[in-house]
Design an enzyme around this catalytic site. Structure first.
Site, short mmCIF file in Angstrom:
data_model
loop_
_atom_site.label_atom_id
_atom_site.label_comp_id
_atom_site.label_asym_id
_atom_site.label_seq_id
_atom_site.Cartn_x
_atom_site.Cartn_y
_atom_site.Cartn_z
N SER A 288 0.92 -1.03 -0.07
CA SER A 288 0.19 0.11 0.16
C SER A 288 0.92 1.26 -0.10
O SER A 288 1.69 1.45 -0.67
CB SER A 288 -1.06 -0.02 1.17
OG SER A 288 -1.95 1.15 1.10
N ARG B 101 -6.60 4.06 -1.89
CA ARG B 101 -6.85 5.21 -1.08
C ARG B 101 -6.83 6.33 -2.12
O ARG B 101 -6.38 6.28 -3.17
CB ARG B 101 -5.68 5.34 0.07
CG ARG B 101 -5.42 4.25 0.93
CD ARG B 101 -4.26 4.80 1.88
NE ARG B 101 -4.14 3.64 2.98
CZ ARG B 101 -3.81 3.71 4.23
NH1 ARG B 101 -3.58 4.93 4.72
NH2 ARG B 101 -3.68 2.75 4.84
N GLU C 25 -13.12 3.92 5.43
CA GLU C 25 -11.95 3.88 6.68
C GLU C 25 -11.49 5.32 6.81
O GLU C 25 -11.45 6.05 5.96
CB GLU C 25 -10.96 3.03 6.32
CG GLU C 25 -11.56 1.36 6.02
CD GLU C 25 -10.11 0.42 6.06
OE1 GLU C 25 -10.23 -0.38 6.94
OE2 GLU C 25 -9.46 0.91 5.44
#
Length: 547
Positions: A147, A310, A392
């Site tokens: 990530s 993201r 999130e």
């Protein structure tokens, strides 16, 4: 933590990761799991992560993990192709080739990007789900990525036949088998040579880009974005989605400008984060400082991390949005502009996300589902279509298609970035403006996250707390209304606790990778009240850990 003097600036050349040294470590260093437990395979909320330099992500780890995945697939009679993706970290390329050698040796068909290109996390989830919707031979996926972690890190995660991160039962099974194989010096691991891989006939080149891009109109109102001529600036941050934006712009007639076309495994073009390390975190104003300098050149500017799960949203004039703030705006907009979504569909948040989301969902007379940290908790509900949105606090989210069916069951940075442009096109207001309207209606939240040093023993205590362990009745001048060790949305253990009052809350949970515990805090009163919350939260947690 003090802000590093170089935060927001490019890293000095001598501080960049030494790629030859890193790759040598990947192949030559061997995990010593009997004497160094930190070198074992360990699946956190997003797979196994580590660095070859620290002997926590090396070839032996990937050999063992991939063999364990192949055995799991065989036991579950998963016979469809495995969709394999990788991001742009240096270790991802090496781990990708290692994984291919094991999968093909285990007679697994593997679908990879045409010409060996990069494949974002949400694209793998989307491919698995679209395959399984129409084919009888079920598929699953593996994404090789750490990530947003620093350039020296590597990661690998397994996505189930439902498209998203596998649940704990599955990952525990894979991790336990992988560690068993490591303990046996890889006895039992099947592996092909590169020549055998090529001759196997099991590698299936797949056009991930067009497969994904052509479907975007079924989740985002691309026509409205094009008609409004929204000027979109994109900083791929050297990530795996870099080759998707041009096809998106071409197919849908969008005004998209790539502000940085570079890919380099040192990520030397990404400004260092608050601690002085390169971290491709699109929610950090320091890592995003390059794009922020260009914010007034575009109506909406967006950044994404290396595996594109993201999103960072930059609005002209106001800058980088707080991730929590954008989640609330996205939920309100989608609930009002997706007519086919059922009224009783749920909207998901993690326990450590802003209470603003609670207030927004309540104001919409919709249903909130609060779950522990980790996107895996959304997979089942989003797969079924009973949850319209899952988000999130760390700037990751996904949502349903326009018709109310599943899009991905993993976080998707593309659609959250494009949604910001849709919001502006349809409402005439950018997401930050809409957030300020929410503040006017629901109150101003003050949010913070901190790390506190803790021993492994203390982390274990915190992770196993019971509500009866908290005896205090007040927090920061208000009566404690709830103490949670299990999420109200699904009853799952949160691995810590959350304490709430009328106008504030804190949550504490141990880190899965560092000797710290994380405290998340929020006040709807003031910065001073937030400071009081922080002070008393630390005292409360310390008292529990010393009990």
């Amino acid at each position: 933590m003090a802000i590093h003097p170089l935060a927001g600036q490019l890293a000095p050349h001598d501080s960049l990761v030494n790629i030859p040294e890193l790759m040598t470590a990947y192949y030559l260093k061997k995990p010593r799991i009997e004497t160094h437990p930190e070198e074992q395979v360990s699946f956190g909320t997003s797979g196994h992560r580590g660095s070859a330099l620290l002997v926590s992500f090396n070839e032996d780890h990937i050999l063992a993990i991939t063999q364990a995945i192949a055995e799991y697939r065989q036991a579950q009679k998963i016979t469809g192709p495995l969709y394999l993706g990788k991001d742009t970290h240096a270790l991802s390329e090496a781990a990708f080739k290692t994984a291919l050698s094991v999968l093909t040796a285990n007679n697994v068909r593997v679908r990879i990007q045409l010409n060996g290109g990069f494949t974002p996390t949400p694209v793998i989830s989307h491919a698995v789900l679209t395959h399984n919707k129409i084919q009888s031979d079920l598929s699953d996926g593996v994404v090789i990525t750490p990530s947003h972690n620093p350039p020296e890190d590597g990661g690998i995660k397994y996505n189930s036949i439902k498209g998203g991160p596998a649940d704990k039962d599955i990952t525990d099974r894979i991790a336990n088998r992988a560690n068993e194989l490591l303990g046996k010096k890889l006895e039992g691991v099947k592996r092909f040579t590169p020549e055998e891989v090529e001759k196997s006939g099991l590698i299936e080149p797949f056009d991930y880009i067009n497969h994904y891009v052509d479907d975007l109109e079924n989740i985002i109102d691309m026509t409205s974005i094009a008609k409004a001529k929204v000027r979109i600036g994109v900083d791929p941050m050297g990530g795996s989605g870099i080759h998707y934006w041009e096809p998106i712009a071409k197919k849908y007639g969008l005004d998209i400008t790539l502000v940085n076309p570079e890919v380099d495994p040192t990520f030397r073009f990404v400004p260092v984060d608050k601690d002085g390390r390169i971290r491709m975190d699109c929610s950090s104003p320091y890592s995003m400082s390059g794009l922020l300098k260009l914010k007034d050149d575009f109506d909406i500017a967006v950044g994404n991390d290396p595996d594109y799960d993201r999103h960072g949203i930059v609005c002209a004039g106001s800058g980088l949005m707080n991730p929590n703030a954008y989640l609330g705006v996205a939920i309100e907009y989608l609930s009002q502009h997706r007519e086919a979504w059922p009224n009783d569909v749920q909207f998901g948040k993690t326990l450590v996300s802003s209470g603003m989301i609670d207030r927004v969902v309540k104001g919409l007379d919709r249903t909130l589902c609060e779950v522990p940290v980790g996107f895996k908790w959304y997979v089942e509900s989003m797969f079924e279509g009973s949850m319209a949105f899952g988000g999130e606090e760390s700037a990751g989210a996904s949502f349903l298609r326009k018709d109310g069916t599943v899009w991905t069951t993993d976080k998707d940075g593309f659609i959250l970035a494009l949604l910001a442009a849709e919001i502006l096109a349809v409402t005439g207001k950018d997401p930050q403006t809409l957030y300020l309207e929410q503040v006017e209606k629901y109150g101003q939240p003050f949010y913070k996250r901190i790390d506190v040093v803790a021993t492994p023993a203390q982390k274990n205590i915190l992770g196993a707390l019971d509500t009866k362990d908290v005896t205090q009745t007040e927090l920061a001048g208000e009566t404690i209304e709830s103490v949670l060790t299990h999420a109200p949305g699904n009853g799952a253990a949160i691995g810590g606790l959350k304490v709430s009052t009328k106008n504030g809350w804190f949550a504490a949970r141990p880190s899965g990778t560092e000797n710290v515990y994380k405290i998340y805090l929020e006040s709807f009163v003031s910065e001073e009240h937030l400071a009081e919350l922080e002070k008393e939260a630390k005292i409360l947690v310390d008292s529990v850990l010393k009990a």
